[in-house]
Motif scaffolding. Structure first.
Motif, PDB file in Angstrom:
ATOM      1  N   SER A 143     -20.087  -0.745  38.990  1.00 10.55           N
ATOM      2  CA  SER A 143     -21.507  -0.683  38.678  1.00 10.55           C
ATOM      3  C   SER A 143     -22.265  -0.119  39.872  1.00 10.55           C
ATOM      4  O   SER A 143     -21.812  -0.240  41.006  1.00 10.55           O
ATOM      5  CB  SER A 143     -22.037  -2.082  38.350  1.00 10.55           C
ATOM      6  N   ARG A 144     -23.410   0.487  39.605  1.00 12.06           N
ATOM      7  CA  ARG A 144     -24.259   1.003  40.679  1.00 12.06           C
ATOM      8  C   ARG A 144     -25.248  -0.051  41.176  1.00 12.06           C
ATOM      9  O   ARG A 144     -25.994   0.202  42.124  1.00 12.06           O
ATOM     10  CB  ARG A 144     -25.043   2.219  40.170  1.00 12.06           C
ATOM     11  N   ASP A 145     -25.273  -1.193  40.525  1.00 11.05           N
ATOM     12  CA  ASP A 145     -26.260  -2.217  40.823  1.00 11.05           C
ATOM     13  C   ASP A 145     -25.679  -3.355  41.658  1.00 11.05           C
ATOM     14  O   ASP A 145     -24.711  -4.001  41.258  1.00 11.05           O
ATOM     15  CB  ASP A 145     -26.841  -2.791  39.525  1.00 11.05           C
TER      16      ASP A 145
ATOM     17  N   ASP B 152     -24.584  -6.821  40.287  1.00 12.34           N
ATOM     18  CA  ASP B 152     -23.359  -6.865  39.487  1.00 12.34           C
ATOM     19  C   ASP B 152     -22.123  -7.171  40.334  1.00 12.34           C
ATOM     20  O   ASP B 152     -21.020  -7.258  39.796  1.00 12.34           O
ATOM     21  CB  ASP B 152     -23.151  -5.545  38.750  1.00 12.34           C
TER      22      ASP B 152
END
Length: 123
Positions: A104-106, A109
């Motif tokens: 994930s890029r977040d 997460d």
């Protein structure tokens, strides 16, 4: 789970470095993994992510075609090969283990975070 990043250092622009991240437990072999970076006064920035089996990789646009993320689950190690380094790549780099199997890029997460390793690129 403890994560320890290493391999940072001082390099000239155009040079290369390979970061490593060692996990204390094999449980991370079922998790997506990622690299983030942060400079003083700035928000943490996503760099690259990889799925549990290495089949899916994602990159920030700023590092695409220059950085390569990989992993060796038999050794519980995550890597980030950084080529054609630029002064704007200077930051503290952190590795992290995702809550799920895909990257994930977040930041939220990711469940586990390692201590960072400093990368400094001189012009």
């Amino acid at each position: 789970v403890q994560l320890q990043a290493s391999g940072g250092g001082l390099v000239q622009a155009g040079g290369s470095l390979r970061l490593s991240c060692t996990a204390s437990a094999r449980t991370t072999s079922n998790n997506g993994m990622g690299w983030f970076r942060q400079t003083p006064g700035e928000e943490r920035e996503f760099v690259a992510g990889i799925s549990w089996n290495g089949g899916r990789k994602i990159y920030a646009d700023s590092v695409k075609d220059r950085f390569t993320i990989s992993r060796d689950n038999s050794k519980n190690v995550l890597y980030l090969q950084m080529n054609s380094l630029k002064p704007e790549d200077t930051a503290v780099y952190y590795c992290a283990a995702a809550r799920g199997a895909i990257p994930s890029r977040d930041g939220p997460d990711y469940r586990y975070w390692g201590r960072g390793t400093q990368v400094t690129v001189s012009s």
